[in-house]
Design an enzyme around this catalytic site. Structure first.
Site, short mmCIF file in Angstrom:
data_model
loop_
_atom_site.label_atom_id
_atom_site.label_comp_id
_atom_site.label_asym_id
_atom_site.label_seq_id
_atom_site.Cartn_x
_atom_site.Cartn_y
_atom_site.Cartn_z
N HIS A 1 -2.54 -29.92 24.55
CA HIS A 1 -2.41 -28.46 24.58
C HIS A 1 -0.98 -28.00 24.83
CE1 HIS A 1 -4.46 -24.74 24.23
NE2 HIS A 1 -5.62 -25.15 24.71
N ASP B 1 -1.47 -24.32 20.52
CA ASP B 1 -2.61 -23.60 21.06
C ASP B 1 -3.84 -23.86 20.19
OD1 ASP B 1 -1.11 -22.48 23.13
OD2 ASP B 1 -0.40 -20.87 21.82
#
Length: 480
Positions: A451, A455
């Site tokens: 992450h 995104d």
């Protein structure tokens, strides 16, 4: 005794075998003390946490000493052999003094032990075998190990299952000495050899249940259980005779060292879990058209195209559109490093554990080239012949866990990569196709991603593009 003629001795040390590898286990010696070796001739086969490799010696001459017995782990930089450069083997029994391994030459001077009339009659320190049968030619025959009479534990089936020492006593009926055996006993993995060594079990007394008599872990565990049961019965009988209480039952469970391939995998996955904040998204896709396209390709003649090659081609096309996922994170510099080429790793299950070979420059390969490279690396992985270079440097991993008959998974990212595509099994399922319910070939696709590099929108876009290519292979024509 082997010696150099107008030469000098050089010590060859265990070289650096790849990224992060600090030790290796000696699996099999390929030369004996007294052998004449050429430059770059392999002298020992070792297993690292990555692969099984033969180590060539950069010197030519006569081997005057070896360091470490089979099964010994050596750190990088430790001496392997000493070679009398420019020397020739002396006339007479060149190796009547043993092999110079481990304690036989602990000083590291490179000198071969002195030969004596009784050298072949006594066992080297730490050895359970008598060394006999050395030749006298320049390249003598390999040594033969002759076992003295052994005692073996016998299970309920009457099968001989090895020997375990218990305070100097042996259990079970005596059996005659077996025929001489050359070389190491074939086992499925070094873990099996180590397990037997830890329990002082003689592998040469086992009958392997694997192909061509290969000794499996189950064979060793069966032998240990049989020996323990036999030992327990003997101890109970002795205790009953002496009027003592029965011995306490041994603790449950078997301890398996996290070493070799399994240890390397454990370390890497633990690091991934600690350092990478991962997330997973998934989608079901109709793979019917992809399967039809593959069938049409293979019906047209030429080399067969594998399904994993088509999935790899889809991956490289998706990474070209979403380069954030072909990257790595430099935490010290606090930078995301986007990589130019795609070096595609793929998970391969072998008898030695899970390995991840890497297809170099996958983005520049077509389906035929990818199929051939997947086949080559898979065969090398199963044979334990992968080099450290073929196991490192990946930038993205394709994990086809569908071969295990499962639909989905949330795998751990292969550090230091940023993402992994998972592919489940392709099975017939009810599916709404063109407004009607039909039976279609359905697959679940998952993307586990770091992450920090992107995104959910980017990850979802990547996975949706992969699913679109699976459902409509013609989409790939835009990127060819």
């Amino acid at each position: 005794m082997a010696h150099a003629s107008d030469g000098h001795s050089l010590e060859f040390k265990l070289p650096d075998l790849g990224e992060g590898l600090t030790e290796a286990e000696i699996v099999r010696w390929l030369v004996e003390v007294g052998d004449v070796v050429a430059v770059d001739q392999p002298v020992v086969e070792v297993e690292t946490a990555k692969a099984m490799v033969e180590v060539p010696c950069p010197y030519g001459g006569v081997v005057t000493a070896r360091f470490g017995e089979e099964g010994t782990e050596l750190p990088v930089g430790a001496p392997l052999v000493t070679v009398a450069v420019g020397g020739t083997a002396a006339d007479g029994p060149a190796r009547a003094s043993g092999t110079g391994t481990g304690t036989g030459n602990s000083t590291g001077t490179g000198e071969a032990p002195a030969a004596g009339p009784s050298a072949a009659e006594k066992k080297p320190e730490g050895s359970g075998n008598v060394l006999v049968g050395y030749g006298t030619s320049e390249a003598p025959a390999r040594r033969r190990r002759v076992r003295p009479e052994r005692r073996v534990a016998t299970g309920a089936s009457g099968r001989a299952n090895g020997r375990v020492r218990d305070a100097g006593r042996t259990t079970g009926p005596a059996v005659p000495a077996a025929e001489p055996v050359d070389g190491p006993v074939p086992v499925i993995s070094p873990l099996v050899r180590r397990l037997a060594r830890q329990h002082d079990l003689d592998l040469r007394e086992l009958a392997g249940s694997g192909p061509d008599g290969l000794i499996l872990r189950a064979d060793v565990e069966y032998a240990l259980r049989a020996a323990a049961a036999q030992g327990g019965r003997t101890a109970d009988q002795e205790a009953g005779t002496a009027g003592a209480l029965p011995a306490a039952a041994p603790s449950d469970g078997t301890r398996v060292p996290l070493r070799g391939v399994r240890g390397a995998v454990a370390d890497k996955l633990s690091r991934s879990r600690r350092e990478i904040p991962d997330a997973t998204c998934w989608v079901d896709a109709d793979a019917t058209e992809l399967m039809r396209a593959r069938t049409a390709m293979n019906a047209a003649g030429g080399p067969k195209i594998s399904l994993v090659a088509l999935l790899a081609r889809i991956c490289t096309a998706a990474l070209a559109r979403f380069p954030e996922l072909n990257s790595t994170v430099d935490p010290e510099a606090r930078e995301i490093v986007r990589l130019d080429g795609v070096h595609l790793g793929f998970a391969a299950q072998t008898d030695r554990g899970l390995v991840v070979p890497v297809v170099r420059d996958a983005h520049a390969r077509d389906a035929e080239s990818l199929t051939a490279e997947f086949a080559r690396l898979t065969e090398a992985a199963r044979a334990g012949r992968l080099t450290p270079g073929e196991l490192t440097g990946g930038t993205f991993t394709l994990n086809n866990y569908g071969v295990f008959g499962v639909d989905g998974s949330t795998p751990i990212i292969n550090h230091p990569e940023a993402a992994m595509l998972g592919v489940g099994r392709i099975v017939p399922k009810p599916w709404v196709h063109e407004g009607e319910l039909a039976v279609r070939q359905v697959v679940q696709l998952s993307l586990t991603f770091d992450h920090r590099v992107c995104d959910g929108g980017t990850a979802g876009g990547f996975l949706r593009y992969v699913a679109d290519c699976v459902e409509q292979p013609a989409v790939l024509l835009r990127t060819l």
